[in-house]
Each structure stands twice: as structure tokens, then as C-alpha cells.
Design an enzyme around this catalytic site. Sequence first.
Site, PDB file in Angstrom:
ATOM      1  CE  LYS A  48      -4.108  -2.017   2.160  1.00 51.89           C
ATOM      2  NZ  LYS A  48      -5.030  -1.982   3.336  1.00 51.89           N
ATOM      3  CG  ASP A  71       3.442  -3.717  13.119  1.00 57.10           C
ATOM      4  OD1 ASP A  71       2.521  -3.032  13.617  1.00 57.10           O
ATOM      5  OD2 ASP A  71       3.429  -4.964  13.114  1.00 57.10           O
ATOM      6  CG  ASN A  98      -2.307  10.245  10.120  1.00 62.70           C
ATOM      7  OD1 ASN A  98      -3.299  10.960  10.106  1.00 62.70           O
ATOM      8  ND2 ASN A  98      -2.246   9.112   9.416  1.00 62.70           N
ATOM      9  CB  SER A 147      -6.382  13.575  20.048  1.00 60.24           C
ATOM     10  OG  SER A 147      -7.241  13.064  21.050  1.00 60.24           O
ATOM     11  CE1 TYR A 174     -10.192   5.934  17.550  1.00 64.25           C
ATOM     12  CE2 TYR A 174     -12.107   7.211  18.247  1.00 64.25           C
ATOM     13  CZ  TYR A 174     -10.986   7.060  17.445  1.00 64.25           C
ATOM     14  OH  TYR A 174     -10.668   8.031  16.525  1.00 64.25           O
ATOM     15  CE  LYS A 178      -6.824   8.288  18.687  1.00 67.32           C
ATOM     16  NZ  LYS A 178      -5.941   8.768  17.602  1.00 67.32           N
TER      17      LYS A 178
END
Length: 298
Positions: A48, A71, A98, A147, A174, A178
Amino acid sequence: MWTIENIPNQSDKTAIVTGANAGIGYQTALALYEKGADVIIAARDEDKMKMAVEKISKISGNGSISYMVLDLGNLKSVSDFASDFKSKYKKLDLLINNAGVMVPPAGKTVDGFELQFGINFIGHFALTCYLYPLLKDTKDSRVVTLSSGAHKLTDTIDFENVRLEKPYDARSSYAMSKLADITFAIELQRRINTKGDHIISVSSHPGVTRTDLQRHLDNLEERFAAYPAVMEAPQGALSTLYAATSPDITGGEYYGPDGEGEFSGFPAKASIGENAKDPNLGEKLWRFAENSTNLFFP
């Protein structure tokens, strides 16, 4: 209405963008390349990344684009990436943390952390630690950590549940990852200030942006319909690009879209949850990360 047209010349700058083979990361890498930066895409999937580099290379730009395998779910891979990078580059102007995962099925990283906490936070903590000497030695360098508004959906970080010690709640995990990201960005700036180093650490969020990040969510279009506007990746990347390049940036701040609820719009200062600003939580998170990774910032 800040747009990519407002990005200053990035010639002679070196930038790492993690997870830049697609989505917001790809758009961030593309814009920096167009403005003259030497951009390195850092991600796990080599195929990718090759496709992303080939696609960007066909677009007219003043910079260069390349990739290196990283990774974030494997601390050995993070170490190898950093060693390889430091053997090839002698400075680092922009580190853009990111990459991330959102509400995946329950799973752990190679090192035993719940996937979201491990990839979104622990991997980036380690990467920043390894690359800190280069950042320190590069004039006016920046670290931008992504975030999410979801950081306000949890009261704190449950350090007794970062390795799936308790029943898995994808959304709660999640939100916790964040919160860890923005708390890390703020605490990093505190420590930079104490050291007297000339680095800016900030965080950003993309609002509600349509990317592959949401692939694990069901009824996605219905969810999007609940918002006044949903952005595409080029506009969703603006907050990150603003945080990375604007001269009007303050360390420790948080940037996101300026529209209703910070769901969409153009870059501006964003609202930070009170817990993320708590220096006690910042200290606790930092010590936990150091002890869990056996990594200590120089």
C-alpha cells in the site's frame, strides 16, 4: 478559512507521517510534498505504501516522497524503523503521529497491549522517544499527534485495562486511546519546556471525515447522516497540516475544525477535555508508558 494554499514553503524540511498510505495521512503527506518537504510515509503495509508513493510521485510537487516500513503494534519494529531512519537522515522537522485504528475486533499488539491503546498511543510514544534526539537537534521542529473529539467521552485512563484485562468495549477503549494521545501531546510540551528544548508538541483532530478508519463501524451512512456535514479526506487533513506548518501555533494546544461541534470546517483552536489538561494524569501516563516500554526520553 485556512487551506493548503496557506501552507508555507516546506523546502529543506524532512517529515515523517505515520499511516500515510491512505486517508488523512495520505493527504497530509501529499500536501507537504507539494510544498517542498522530503516526506517519508511510515506504515505497516509495504504494498500500500508503494502504491501511495507511486500515486504521489505522478503529481507535480517540489519535494520528494518515499516510504519506510513501520508497525506501531510491534515495539521491535518501531526500534528498527528509528534506527534505520537515523542512519539515513540527520534531522527531522516534522513528526506527524497520524496512524490509528478505531473500534476493531478485540485484539492485542505483539507486545500485549489492547490494539487501540497499543497502536494509537504506545507505538507513537515509543517512536517519538526514539526520534527525540533528532527533533531536539533540528531547529523549530514539531510533533503533531492526532487525537479525536472522542477523548472527551471517557473520564480517565484505566491503566488496569490496557491489555484487555476486562471485558472489551471497543468504543470505550478507542476513547481512552485518544485521551492518551492528547494527554501525551500536552505532557510532552511540558517536558520540552522544562528541558528548554526548541520543539513544539501539539495535537489535532479531523472532525468527522470519511476515511477507511471507520471500516469497523456498522450502519456507517446512518451515523454520518446524524452530523450537519461530513468532510472528505483532503479537508479532514487541514487541521493536521495547520498544526504542522502554521506560524501561529502554540505548543500544548489542540486544533480541529471550527464548525458546529467541531465536526467540520476549517482549522482553529479546539476544545480540550479537562482531564487531558490534568498534569497528574499526564505524569501518570508518562511513567506508565516509560515503565511499560522500558523507554526513557533523553
